[in-house]
Design a protein around this motif. Structure first.
Motif, PDB file in Angstrom:
ATOM      1  N   TYR A 127       0.806  -1.225   0.000  1.00 37.19           N
ATOM      2  CA  TYR A 127       0.000   0.000   0.000  1.00 37.19           C
ATOM      3  C   TYR A 127       0.844   1.282   0.000  1.00 37.19           C
ATOM      4  N   THR A 128       1.893   1.275  -0.794  1.00 36.48           N
ATOM      5  CA  THR A 128       2.798   2.434  -0.752  1.00 36.48           C
ATOM      6  C   THR A 128       2.236   3.658  -1.491  1.00 36.48           C
ATOM      7  N   SER A 129       1.106   3.472  -2.206  1.00 43.73           N
ATOM      8  CA  SER A 129       0.481   4.665  -2.799  1.00 43.73           C
ATOM      9  C   SER A 129      -0.421   5.359  -1.786  1.00 43.73           C
ATOM     10  N   ALA A 130      -0.820   4.625  -0.746  1.00 41.51           N
ATOM     11  CA  ALA A 130      -1.746   5.194   0.236  1.00 41.51           C
ATOM     12  C   ALA A 130      -1.029   5.668   1.511  1.00 41.51           C
ATOM     13  N   LEU A 131      -0.152   4.822   2.044  1.00 46.91           N
ATOM     14  CA  LEU A 131       0.357   5.073   3.406  1.00 46.91           C
ATOM     15  C   LEU A 131       1.201   6.347   3.555  1.00 46.91           C
ATOM     16  N   PRO A 132       2.089   6.674   2.610  1.00 49.56           N
ATOM     17  CA  PRO A 132       2.842   7.924   2.791  1.00 49.56           C
ATOM     18  C   PRO A 132       1.929   9.157   2.798  1.00 49.56           C
ATOM     19  N   LEU A 133       0.795   9.088   2.079  1.00 48.53           N
ATOM     20  CA  LEU A 133      -0.159  10.210   2.101  1.00 48.53           C
ATOM     21  C   LEU A 133      -0.906  10.213   3.434  1.00 48.53           C
ATOM     22  N   LEU A 134      -1.330   9.021   3.879  1.00 45.87           N
ATOM     23  CA  LEU A 134      -2.064   8.913   5.144  1.00 45.87           C
ATOM     24  C   LEU A 134      -1.220   9.463   6.303  1.00 45.87           C
ATOM     25  N   TYR A 135       0.083   9.205   6.254  1.00 44.59           N
ATOM     26  CA  TYR A 135       0.958   9.627   7.349  1.00 44.59           C
ATOM     27  C   TYR A 135       1.638  10.967   7.093  1.00 44.59           C
ATOM     28  N   ASN A 136       1.065  11.726   6.148  1.00 45.72           N
ATOM     29  CA  ASN A 136       1.480  13.123   5.949  1.00 45.72           C
ATOM     30  C   ASN A 136       2.960  13.282   5.608  1.00 45.72           C
ATOM     31  N   LEU A 164       5.576  15.082  -2.410  1.00 40.93           N
ATOM     32  CA  LEU A 164       4.145  14.733  -2.314  1.00 40.93           C
ATOM     33  C   LEU A 164       3.195  15.923  -2.168  1.00 40.93           C
ATOM     34  N   CYS A 165       3.734  17.116  -1.956  1.00 46.54           N
ATOM     35  CA  CYS A 165       2.831  18.209  -1.578  1.00 46.54           C
ATOM     36  C   CYS A 165       1.763  18.512  -2.629  1.00 46.54           C
ATOM     37  N   ASN A 166       2.108  18.338  -3.910  1.00 46.48           N
ATOM     38  CA  ASN A 166       1.096  18.616  -4.925  1.00 46.48           C
ATOM     39  C   ASN A 166       0.462  17.355  -5.489  1.00 46.48           C
ATOM     40  N   ILE A 167       0.735  16.232  -4.827  1.00 50.26           N
ATOM     41  CA  ILE A 167       0.069  14.997  -5.259  1.00 50.26           C
ATOM     42  C   ILE A 167      -1.142  14.846  -4.370  1.00 50.26           C
ATOM     43  N   PHE A 168      -2.319  15.043  -4.941  1.00 48.20           N
ATOM     44  CA  PHE A 168      -3.481  15.029  -4.063  1.00 48.20           C
ATOM     45  C   PHE A 168      -3.845  13.629  -3.625  1.00 48.20           C
ATOM     46  N   CYS A 169      -3.821  12.660  -4.529  1.00 44.95           N
ATOM     47  CA  CYS A 169      -4.410  11.378  -4.120  1.00 44.95           C
ATOM     48  C   CYS A 169      -3.549  10.178  -4.501  1.00 44.95           C
ATOM     49  N   ALA A 170      -3.970   8.994  -3.996  1.00 41.30           N
ATOM     50  CA  ALA A 170      -3.188   7.768  -4.144  1.00 41.30           C
ATOM     51  C   ALA A 170      -3.013   7.364  -5.611  1.00 41.30           C
ATOM     52  N   SER A 171      -4.057   7.524  -6.424  1.00 38.22           N
ATOM     53  CA  SER A 171      -3.911   7.089  -7.821  1.00 38.22           C
ATOM     54  C   SER A 171      -2.903   7.968  -8.553  1.00 38.22           C
ATOM     55  N   LYS A 226      -9.715  13.081  14.870  1.00 39.32           N
ATOM     56  CA  LYS A 226      -8.343  13.373  14.430  1.00 39.32           C
ATOM     57  C   LYS A 226      -8.318  14.852  14.070  1.00 39.32           C
ATOM     58  N   THR A 227      -7.143  15.347  13.670  1.00 37.83           N
ATOM     59  CA  THR A 227      -7.073  16.754  13.224  1.00 37.83           C
ATOM     60  C   THR A 227      -7.658  16.867  11.813  1.00 37.83           C
ATOM     61  N   SER A 228      -7.952  18.099  11.417  1.00 39.59           N
ATOM     62  CA  SER A 228      -8.475  18.303  10.056  1.00 39.59           C
ATOM     63  C   SER A 228      -7.433  17.883   9.014  1.00 39.59           C
ATOM     64  N   LEU A 229      -6.147  18.077   9.323  1.00 33.81           N
ATOM     65  CA  LEU A 229      -5.097  17.638   8.399  1.00 33.81           C
ATOM     66  C   LEU A 229      -5.131  16.114   8.233  1.00 33.81           C
ATOM     67  N   ASP A 230      -5.316  15.396   9.343  1.00 36.22           N
ATOM     68  CA  ASP A 230      -5.405  13.936   9.267  1.00 36.22           C
ATOM     69  C   ASP A 230      -6.584  13.506   8.386  1.00 36.22           C
ATOM     70  N   VAL A 231      -7.713  14.211   8.525  1.00 35.56           N
ATOM     71  CA  VAL A 231      -8.899  13.822   7.739  1.00 35.56           C
ATOM     72  C   VAL A 231      -8.630  14.051   6.251  1.00 35.56           C
ATOM     73  N   VAL A 232      -8.013  15.195   5.933  1.00 36.79           N
ATOM     74  CA  VAL A 232      -7.661  15.461   4.527  1.00 36.79           C
ATOM     75  C   VAL A 232      -6.751  14.340   4.010  1.00 36.79           C
ATOM     76  N   ASN A 233      -5.802  13.931   4.839  1.00 35.66           N
ATOM     77  CA  ASN A 233      -4.873  12.880   4.404  1.00 35.66           C
ATOM     78  C   ASN A 233      -5.558  11.524   4.245  1.00 35.66           C
ATOM     79  N   GLN A 234      -6.592  11.274   5.045  1.00 39.98           N
ATOM     80  CA  GLN A 234      -7.359  10.034   4.850  1.00 39.98           C
ATOM     81  C   GLN A 234      -8.024  10.053   3.473  1.00 39.98           C
ATOM     82  N   VAL A 235      -8.597  11.198   3.112  1.00 40.55           N
ATOM     83  CA  VAL A 235      -9.253  11.284   1.790  1.00 40.55           C
ATOM     84  C   VAL A 235      -8.208  11.113   0.687  1.00 40.55           C
ATOM     85  N   ARG A 236      -7.057  11.764   0.838  1.00 42.52           N
ATOM     86  CA  ARG A 236      -6.000  11.634  -0.187  1.00 42.52           C
ATOM     87  C   ARG A 236      -5.598  10.154  -0.338  1.00 42.52           C
TER      88      ARG A 236
END
Ligand code: TYD
Length: 359
Positions: A127-136, A164-171, A226-236
């Motif tokens: 899950y390396t497309s998801a986890l680095p985004l999830l963990y900010n 990663l800053c301008n990569i919004f999502c996992a895909s 969680k913080t709002s940043l964490d929630v944004v990262n969950q969506v990403r």
């Protein structure tokens, strides 16, 4: 010191020496296809063997092409099994998104390599497309490494970072991995063939590993405690349209952003809602969740309705970069229909997410 012509010729010859006759490519998707195509074009004397992932059914989807299908139309390529590859002498084994764990002691060859989609030693495993985004994380990367008896633990030959800053999502991150991973293999392939590279053992004092159990995609839910940043990262992290979008109150969510308003309600309470978005409280600030409208946006593009496109992109600017299941993006559709002002509109929204200058 004088260098004779003979010495120059000898050096040139040494430069050209390729030590292997055979290459085995095991894996899936566009990266396996691009690497194989590169080898056929540049090293026509190599015998090419391939191994497919178990879920490659030989059918292209719009997002990723089938490696099996690509290979079936090329007589220079020989499909084999993993067990069959153990016996091949004088071979390089290259794993590119292969779905099986390799056991080096089974192979006659000791030249076994993998391209891993992370900046090792961090994010070994899944899950390396998801986890680095999830963990900010601010960066991820791709790594070419030797295969040893561990999972993604072998010595590192080369690696490249991805900001990663301008990569919004996992895909989107996955697409970057495919591109950078292909480039990394291409630029180091000759040194593998000449057995002429240095490899740095991975540190055992840092790094991380994530197994299959880390995420259960059948039951992903937004956690607002969680913080709002964490929630944004969950969506990403969970926005990977070809697999799924995360749901909230039954709606598909494809974009989120932090708001400046402090949350005054319990985390998870909806403070505001419209046809296009939710505003939800978290542990610190409210968060904006955009309800997915990609198909509406694409139908507005087809109709040439620029005002509706502007409205939808304001609610979710990442849609300017997204593609549907037929690989159609707003900009490609607008091009096809000849709506130049809509093309420009998409380009201006898309460039806001595309540039590392904003990082
Ligand atoms: P995959 O090709 O299975 O490889 P890996 O887990 O080794 O990265 O998946 C690619 C990415 O797709 C993965 O990093 C996370 C994402 N993904 C989803 O969003 N949903 C899913 O159901 C799966 C299996 C993966």
């Amino acid at each position: 010191m004088k260098v004779t012509i003979l010495e120059i010729m000898m050096n040139l010859k040494a430069e050209l020496i390729i030590l292997f006759d055979n290459i085995v490519i095991a894996g899936k998707n566009n990266i396996a296809i691009k690497v194989t195509r590169f080898i056929i074009l540049n090293y026509p004397d190599l015998n090419i063997y391939v191994i497919f992932n178990h879920n490659d059914n030989g059918v292209d989807n719009a997002w990723q092409k089938s490696f099996k299908k690509y290979c079936s139309s090329n007589h220079k390529i020989t499909p084999i099994t993993l067990e069959g590859s153990y016996q091949i002498h004088n071979a390089i084994f290259l794993s590119v998104e292969f779905d099986k764990i390799i056991v080096p002691k089974f192979f006659k060859s000791t030249k076994l390599y993998n391209i891993h989609f992370s900046y090792l030693p961090f994010y070994r495993g899944m899950y390396t497309s998801a986890l680095p985004l999830l963990y900010n994380e601010s960066t991820s990367g791709v790594t070419l490494h030797c295969i040893d008896s561990g999972i993604d633990t072998g010595a590192i030959i080369a690696q490249e970072k991805i900001v990663l800053c301008n990569i919004f999502c996992a895909s989107e991150l996955y697409d970057h991995y495919i591109k950078k991973g292909t480039e990394l293999i291409q630029s180091h392939f000759l040194s593998l063939l000449k057995n002429n590279y240095t490899a740095q053992e991975q540190s055992t004092l840092q790094g991380s590993y994530f197994s299959k159990n880390t995420i259960n995609y059948e039951s992903i839910d937004l956690d607002f405690f969680k913080t709002s940043l964490d929630v944004v990262n969950q969506v990403r992290a969970f926005t990977f349209r070809q697999y799924q979008l995360i749901k909230f109150n039954g709606d598909n969510i494809s974009y989120a952003k932090q708001l400046s308003t402090k949350s005054e309600r319990e985390p998870g309470v909806v403070v505001n809602k419209s046809k296009y978005f939710y505003i939800v409280s978290t542990e610190d600030n409210d968060v904006y969740l955009a309800i997915d409208k990609l198909s509406e946006l694409l139908s507005m593009v087809k109709r040439g309705n620029i005002n509706e496109c502007i409205k939808l992109l304001k609610y979710n600017p990442t849609l300017a970069l997204e593609k549907d299941e037929l690989e159609q993006s707003g900009v490609s559709l607008a091009h096809k229909c000849g709506f130049i002002s809509i093309v420009k509109l998409f380009e201006s929204f898309g460039s806001k997410f595309d540039s590392e200058d904003n990082c």
